[in-house]
Design a protein around this motif. Structure first.
Motif, PDB file in Angstrom:
ATOM      1  N   LYS A 157       1.000  -1.322  -0.057  1.00 35.37           N
ATOM      2  CA  LYS A 157      -0.077  -0.217  -0.207  1.00 35.37           C
ATOM      3  C   LYS A 157       0.883   1.107  -0.053  1.00 35.37           C
ATOM      4  O   LYS A 157       1.910   1.274   0.444  1.00 35.37           O
ATOM      5  CB  LYS A 157      -0.869  -0.018   1.333  1.00 35.37           C
ATOM      6  CG  LYS A 157      -0.242  -0.113   2.525  1.00 35.37           C
ATOM      7  CD  LYS A 157      -1.191   0.176   3.724  1.00 35.37           C
ATOM      8  CE  LYS A 157      -0.599  -0.146   4.998  1.00 35.37           C
ATOM      9  NZ  LYS A 157      -1.431   0.068   6.162  1.00 35.37           N
ATOM     10  N   PHE A 158       0.366   2.234  -0.400  1.00 32.43           N
ATOM     11  CA  PHE A 158       1.082   3.707  -0.589  1.00 32.43           C
ATOM     12  C   PHE A 158       0.271   4.477   0.382  1.00 32.43           C
ATOM     13  O   PHE A 158      -1.266   4.440   0.558  1.00 32.43           O
ATOM     14  CB  PHE A 158       1.027   4.505  -1.890  1.00 32.43           C
ATOM     15  CG  PHE A 158       2.171   3.964  -2.852  1.00 32.43           C
ATOM     16  CD1 PHE A 158       3.288   4.212  -2.648  1.00 32.43           C
ATOM     17  CD2 PHE A 158       2.006   3.313  -3.945  1.00 32.43           C
ATOM     18  CE1 PHE A 158       4.312   3.993  -3.223  1.00 32.43           C
ATOM     19  CE2 PHE A 158       2.610   2.639  -4.711  1.00 32.43           C
ATOM     20  CZ  PHE A 158       3.940   3.188  -4.519  1.00 32.43           C
ATOM     21  N   LEU A 159       0.678   5.270   1.254  1.00 29.95           N
ATOM     22  CA  LEU A 159       0.057   6.471   2.336  1.00 29.95           C
ATOM     23  C   LEU A 159       0.270   7.514   1.742  1.00 29.95           C
ATOM     24  O   LEU A 159      -0.418   8.352   2.537  1.00 29.95           O
ATOM     25  CB  LEU A 159       0.849   5.987   3.687  1.00 29.95           C
ATOM     26  CG  LEU A 159       0.852   4.483   4.056  1.00 29.95           C
ATOM     27  CD1 LEU A 159       1.737   4.671   5.411  1.00 29.95           C
ATOM     28  CD2 LEU A 159      -0.543   4.071   4.390  1.00 29.95           C
ATOM     29  N   VAL A 160       0.581   7.974   0.518  1.00 31.59           N
ATOM     30  CA  VAL A 160       0.786   9.434   0.147  1.00 31.59           C
ATOM     31  C   VAL A 160       0.629   9.351  -1.292  1.00 31.59           C
ATOM     32  O   VAL A 160       0.512   8.054  -2.011  1.00 31.59           O
ATOM     33  CB  VAL A 160       2.232   9.965   0.683  1.00 31.59           C
ATOM     34  CG1 VAL A 160       2.458  10.165   2.004  1.00 31.59           C
ATOM     35  CG2 VAL A 160       3.341   9.114  -0.125  1.00 31.59           C
ATOM     36  N   LYS A 161       0.358  10.423  -1.755  1.00 27.40           N
ATOM     37  CA  LYS A 161       0.390  10.606  -3.435  1.00 27.40           C
ATOM     38  C   LYS A 161       1.150  11.745  -3.713  1.00 27.40           C
ATOM     39  O   LYS A 161       1.620  12.707  -2.971  1.00 27.40           O
ATOM     40  CB  LYS A 161      -1.046  10.656  -3.803  1.00 27.40           C
ATOM     41  CG  LYS A 161      -1.903  11.964  -3.335  1.00 27.40           C
ATOM     42  CD  LYS A 161      -3.456  11.766  -3.465  1.00 27.40           C
ATOM     43  CE  LYS A 161      -4.129  13.047  -2.982  1.00 27.40           C
ATOM     44  NZ  LYS A 161      -5.585  12.989  -3.327  1.00 27.40           N
ATOM     45  N   ARG A 162       1.182  11.949  -5.157  1.00 29.61           N
ATOM     46  CA  ARG A 162       1.812  13.096  -5.583  1.00 29.61           C
ATOM     47  C   ARG A 162       1.240  14.492  -5.159  1.00 29.61           C
ATOM     48  O   ARG A 162       0.141  14.703  -5.102  1.00 29.61           O
ATOM     49  CB  ARG A 162       1.674  13.331  -7.272  1.00 29.61           C
ATOM     50  CG  ARG A 162       2.920  12.294  -7.837  1.00 29.61           C
ATOM     51  CD  ARG A 162       2.569  12.401  -9.321  1.00 29.61           C
ATOM     52  NE  ARG A 162       3.359  11.404  -9.894  1.00 29.61           N
ATOM     53  CZ  ARG A 162       2.917  10.296 -10.603  1.00 29.61           C
ATOM     54  NH1 ARG A 162       1.642  10.046 -10.369  1.00 29.61           N
ATOM     55  NH2 ARG A 162       3.879   9.478 -11.214  1.00 29.61           N
ATOM     56  N   GLY A 201       9.254  17.597   3.253  1.00 28.00           N
ATOM     57  CA  GLY A 201       9.157  17.977   1.967  1.00 28.00           C
ATOM     58  C   GLY A 201       7.934  17.658   1.278  1.00 28.00           C
ATOM     59  O   GLY A 201       6.831  17.508   1.917  1.00 28.00           O
ATOM     60  N   VAL A 202       7.630  17.692  -0.093  1.00 24.74           N
ATOM     61  CA  VAL A 202       6.476  17.410  -1.066  1.00 24.74           C
ATOM     62  C   VAL A 202       6.975  16.220  -1.910  1.00 24.74           C
ATOM     63  O   VAL A 202       7.906  16.254  -2.368  1.00 24.74           O
ATOM     64  CB  VAL A 202       6.288  18.478  -1.547  1.00 24.74           C
ATOM     65  CG1 VAL A 202       5.133  18.013  -2.637  1.00 24.74           C
ATOM     66  CG2 VAL A 202       5.841  19.787  -0.905  1.00 24.74           C
ATOM     67  N   ILE A 203       5.962  14.994  -2.170  1.00 27.99           N
ATOM     68  CA  ILE A 203       6.376  14.274  -2.905  1.00 27.99           C
ATOM     69  C   ILE A 203       6.051  14.864  -4.237  1.00 27.99           C
ATOM     70  O   ILE A 203       4.871  15.264  -4.562  1.00 27.99           O
ATOM     71  CB  ILE A 203       5.065  12.951  -2.786  1.00 27.99           C
ATOM     72  CG1 ILE A 203       5.339  12.537  -1.266  1.00 27.99           C
ATOM     73  CG2 ILE A 203       5.178  11.675  -3.730  1.00 27.99           C
ATOM     74  CD1 ILE A 203       6.478  11.707  -0.902  1.00 27.99           C
ATOM     75  N   THR A 204       6.913  14.569  -5.089  1.00 28.64           N
ATOM     76  CA  THR A 204       6.783  14.986  -6.769  1.00 28.64           C
ATOM     77  C   THR A 204       6.587  13.966  -7.630  1.00 28.64           C
ATOM     78  O   THR A 204       6.459  14.196  -8.725  1.00 28.64           O
ATOM     79  CB  THR A 204       8.001  15.903  -6.960  1.00 28.64           C
ATOM     80  OG1 THR A 204       9.197  15.064  -6.975  1.00 28.64           O
ATOM     81  CG2 THR A 204       7.987  17.056  -6.126  1.00 28.64           C
TER      82      THR A 204
END
Length: 455
Positions: A92-97, A248-251
């Protein structure tokens, strides 16, 4: 003579007189004209010299800055392409772009049931080795050490018995009741018993010093081995949890849950864009004037006002491909309006000089010897060539270090090709258009009034 004839004769005489007077007047006017033309020609040849129309500018005493302008590309303050250390499907992913993340935050989880089982197995082995080590350290002497201790006690008792026998025989021998042969034999028995006791005691000491130490080393080695395997299994299990190394930010997130994450291939990209860095390459001559801490601005497409920043890096080495120096300008980006990858224009302030003598760059000419010079307008109405030493140049202005004073005036337009000591006529500059810069109106505002009357 009749009246008619008399009248005609009189009119004829008057006409002849008028004609004579007219001819005399015409001849006088011709002579005067000839004299005037002759005088004018004589004056043109001897007294008149050319007058050149120029525009002048006063030498200003003001501040000037050495500004370096160049193109640059924006980069994030920090960037991390997160690469998994193991190959496993993404559970699973817990974040997105675009998701903001903090340092240490869990971003994704890989399939890890096999790793969890291996960690549990190694944990049991580690605990078993730890218990064995504690038992060994707290247990009594091994059997071999116990036997050696018994032998030493037995040898000591035999030695004590032989010594008592020897003492008794020594008394009997002194009293004459025992022959010397039996006393000598008793002395030999004591010596043998003493040697036997020394051997057993040394053997016991060796077992106590070496045997127990080796046993402890063996137990400690087994414990460390089990601990290492357990820690390795725990590390493998932790690799299945992908965490952010920074805030930071997911890019970028190229995969979806269920797809295989390969070891060595980026799974997520995190950028810290709270600040951005504009990286530029400038010529070595310009970079020599820059230092860390200098101020600058960046002009970004789509943003009206320039963004202020500070120089954080001036590379100590040249780029071998372009022979330029890399310079970084860092700027705050709290609202995330500046995007990494954008091409921007930098204006770096390398040097600021207060109370500098400044003239228009158009007023500077080059002498035949290659030295910079200006045409200085003197009080005699003539242009005098003056060699100067230049400093900072900023746009249309240039600093004069030596050769001029604040009260001087220089030719700003028309200096090129103007001979030294030429008589000049000062013309006012054209009126600046509405909205023109200060530099465009400076010359016109400082042109002297009534300059056209000078000769």
């Amino acid at each position: 003579m009749t009246l008619t004839e008399t009248t005609l004769l009189s009119n004829s005489s008057r006409s002849n007189g008028v004609w004579r007077r007219c001819r005399l007047a015409i001849a006088g006017m011709a002579a005067m004209t000839s004299l005037l033309i002759s005088a004018a020609c004589s004056s043109d040849k001897g007294d008149t010299e050319p007058i050149v129309a120029v525009q002048v500018a006063a030498v200003e005493k003001t501040a000037i800055q050495h500004t370096i302008t160049t193109q640059a590309i924006l980069f994030p303050k920090q960037q991390a392409a997160i690469v998994p250390k193991i190959s496993a499907p993404v559970r699973k992913f817990l974040v997105k772009r675009g998701s903001p993340v903090r340092e240490g935050q869990l971003l994704a989880v890989l399939e890890n049931r096999d790793l969890s089982a291996a960690a549990q197995e190694n944990k049991g082995s580690y605990e078993q080795a730890q218990a064995s080590y504690e038992t060994t350290t707290r247990a009594g002497l091994p059997e071999e050490i116990q036997k050696a201790e018994a032998d030493a006690q037995q040898a000591q008792q035999a030695l004590e018995a032989q010594e008592k026998v020897f003492q008794s025989r020594q008394q009997l021998f002194d009293q004459g009741a025992l022959p010397r042969k039996e006393l000598d034999q008793s002395r030999v028995d004591v010596t043998q018993a003493r040697n036997q006791y020394a051997i057993t005691r040394k053997h016991l000491d060796s077992l106590n010093a070496i045997g127990k130490q080796q046993e402890l080393k063996s137990a400690a080695g087994q414990l460390e081995s089990a601990k290492g395997k357990y820690m390795g299994a725990e590390a493998q299990l932790s690799y299945s949890e992908i965490r952010s190394p920074m805030a930071g930010v997911i890019t970028d997130r190229p995969l979806y849950p269920g797809e295989m994450a390969a070891a060595g291939t980026p799974l997520l990209t995190v950028m810290d864009i709270s600040s951005v860095i504009a990286k530029a390459h400038v010529p070595q001559s310009d970079a020599a004037a820059l230092k860390v801490g200098d101020r600058g601005t960046m002009t970004v497409p789509g943003i009206d006002d320039p963004i202020e920043g500070k120089v954080t890096v001036v590379s100590p080495a040249l780029d071998p491909n372009s022979t330029t120096v890399e310079v970084w300008l860092e700027a705050k980006n709290s609202k995330h309006t500046l995007k990494p990858g954008t091409s921007v224009q930098l204006s770096l302030i390398a040097q600021t000089v207060k109370d500098a003598l400044v003239v228009p760059a158009s007023s500077v000419i080059t002498t035949p010897e290659g030295a910079p010079a200006v045409m200085l307008v003197g009080s005699d109405g003539r242009a005098h060539q003056k060699t100067v030493k230049l400093g900072i140049r900023n746009g249309d202005d240039v600093q004069v270090i030596e050769g001029l004073t604040a009260s001087d005036k220089v030719v700003s337009t028309g200096a090129y090709g103007l001979p030294d000591k030429t008589k000049v006529k000062i013309e006012a500059a054209e009126a600046p258009a509405e909205g023109s810069s200060k530099e465009g109106s400076k010359d016109g505002s400082k042109a002297p009034a009534g300059g056209s009357d000078e000769k």
